[in-house]
Write an enzyme that holds these catalytic residues in place. Structure first.
Site, PDB file in Angstrom:
ATOM      1  N   ASP A 143      -0.545   8.452 -38.697  1.00 21.01           N
ATOM      2  CA  ASP A 143       0.475   9.543 -38.460  1.00 21.01           C
ATOM      3  C   ASP A 143       1.380   9.752 -39.778  1.00 21.01           C
ATOM      4  OD1 ASP A 143       3.179  10.465 -37.245  1.00 21.01           O
ATOM      5  OD2 ASP A 143       1.840  11.135 -35.752  1.00 21.01           O
ATOM      6  N   ILE A 166       2.227  13.680 -34.360  1.00 22.22           N
ATOM      7  CA  ILE A 166       0.936  14.376 -34.816  1.00 22.22           C
ATOM      8  C   ILE A 166      -0.269  13.287 -34.172  1.00 22.22           C
ATOM      9  CG2 ILE A 166      -0.319  14.493 -36.923  1.00 22.22           C
ATOM     10  CD1 ILE A 166       2.014  14.890 -38.551  1.00 22.22           C
ATOM     11  N   ASP A 167       0.002  12.354 -33.945  1.00 23.72           N
ATOM     12  CA  ASP A 167      -0.939  11.691 -33.114  1.00 23.72           C
ATOM     13  C   ASP A 167      -1.060  12.225 -31.753  1.00 23.72           C
ATOM     14  OD1 ASP A 167      -2.132   9.595 -34.695  1.00 23.72           O
ATOM     15  OD2 ASP A 167      -0.586   8.087 -34.361  1.00 23.72           O
ATOM     16  N   TYR A 168      -0.071  12.338 -31.070  1.00 26.94           N
ATOM     17  CA  TYR A 168      -0.132  12.784 -29.819  1.00 26.94           C
ATOM     18  C   TYR A 168      -0.520  14.292 -29.867  1.00 26.94           C
ATOM     19  CZ  TYR A 168       1.043   8.456 -27.764  1.00 26.94           C
ATOM     20  OH  TYR A 168       1.024   7.214 -27.802  1.00 26.94           O
TER      21      TYR A 168
END
Length: 386
Positions: A143, A166-168
């Site tokens: 991320d 950004i991961d989620y």
């Protein structure tokens, strides 16, 4: 009561945050998600979080956040036996989700082409930093790296937001793509290959700015006074009045407080707002400094204007408003309270029925569902396939 994805089997070959969160969103809506980990290299997020005891048990808070409702088995895909178990699973599955390095599964004979030959109806979702094609395709990323390369950190004045957003967002992106592919398969019966890129996700989160930069490179509108962050006598107040109508109501309400600025109250359109934004910001800075952020928050709510004081995450997690939302699943027995989903259904909605599984908790159960005898399972153990 049938959840939306009841009867859908998902093979979860993901680790860290984005991939596990994508499959978690399917799991809380009823999918049978099987988390598959290498026996000697499990998901390292199992050992991350604020509780050292849980980390030692490989049940860290960071893992449990997106581990609920899943089953877990260990499988060594570098062995013949492990690959055979996985192929058998693929025959029973609807979806495979993986975030291996680009090309890694193809090298094991378990890429999209090989698996779709086993199950033509399979939906195969790859989640990588940069996607399957292009010169960056084989680069690894997390991320924070994507925040750097995408321009996010630059847009934040060189400071990296201390969040894996950004991961989620990438997990939501993949879950949506999978759901759409499942819906499409109902119509045509065909499988699908999905290619999700974290870089693409970061850029889609900045879609207006991306489009503006492509259309007029280097240009940017002036900061909007109505979307300002203002220091107060105590705390920080964030104002959200970007439209001409809201701007008129803002200055009308301020006039009642003795801050009458008719030159701002009469602005008719966005062009005029932009032209006067710097001047309005200077005046608002002086006005908001006179009271506390809490007082201005109450004032904004009373006048129907969007505005809130800056809170800590701790304050928000203790806010009574959350008790009226279905967001959180209460912990118990040493397990943490965790988010489930950011939406509610009238019926059959997302829910967390089971805690995140221990490493390999269902390793013996799942092969038996595939027809492996006890002797067959023992043979897999001797080969170190499980």
């Amino acid at each position: 009561m049938a959840a939306p994805f009841e009867g859908v089997r998902v093979l979860d070959l993901t680790h860290v945050l984005a991939g596990p969160f994508a499959t978690y969103q399917l799991a809380v809506l009823g999918a049978d998600v099987i988390k598959i980990e290498s026996p000697d290299r499990p998901d390292f997020v199992r050992e991350k979080g604020p509780d050292a005891a849980l980390n030692r048990q490989r049940r860290g808070v960071n893992y449990q956040v997106q581990g609920g409702n899943k089953r877990a088995m260990t499988l060594n895909l570098k062995t013949d036996g492990g690959r055979e178990v996985f192929r058998r699973l693929v025959r029973t599955a609807d979806v495979v989700v993986e975030n291996y390095r680009t090309g890694a599964l193809e090298e094991l004979g378990l890429g999209y082409a090989q698996l779709s030959a086993v199950n033509p109806r399979l939906i195969h979702c790859s989640m990588t930093g940069y996607g399957q094609q292009g010169p960056r395709g084989r680069f690894n990323a997390y991320d924070n790296v994507i925040q750097a390369v995408s321009g996010v950190i630059d847009r934040c004045d060189g400071r990296k937001p201390d969040l894996a957003f950004i991961d989620y967002a990438g997990g939501y992106n993949a879950a949506f793509a999978i759901a759409a592919a499942l819906y499409g398969r109902v119509r045509d019966g065909r499988g699908q290959r999905i290619d999700c890129s974290m870089l693409d996700t970061a850029l889609i989160l900045m879609a207006p700015q991306v489009a503006a930069e492509l259309h007029a490179p280097g240009s940017a509108p002036p900061p909007e006074a109505g979307l300002g962050v203002y220091d107060t006598a105590e705390g920080v107040f964030v104002l959200g009045t970007p439209t001409p109508d809201q701007n008129r109501r803002l200055w009308t309400a301020l006039a009642v407080e003795g801050h009458d600025h008719p030159q701002f109250r009469g602005l008719k359109d966005f062009e005029e707002l932009y032209r006067h934004s710097a001047a309005m910001r200077r005046v608002l800075t002086r006005i908001f400094a006179a009271r506390t952020a809490a007082a201005w928050e109450e004032w904004a709510h009373r006048h129907g204007l969007p505005g809130e004081r800056v809170r800590t995450l701790g304050e928000t997690t203790r806010d009574e408003h959350l008790a009226h939302r279905p967001l959180l699943h209460p912990g118990g027995g040493g397990d943490p309270t965790v988010p489930v989903a950011a939406f509610a259904y009238e019926h059959d909605g997302p829910r967390r029925d089971r805690p995140a599984p221990a490493l390999g908790e269902h390793t013996h159960q799942i092969p038996s569902e595939l027809g492996y005898t006890r002797a067959g399972v023992e043979a897999l153990k001797r080969e170190r396939a499980i």
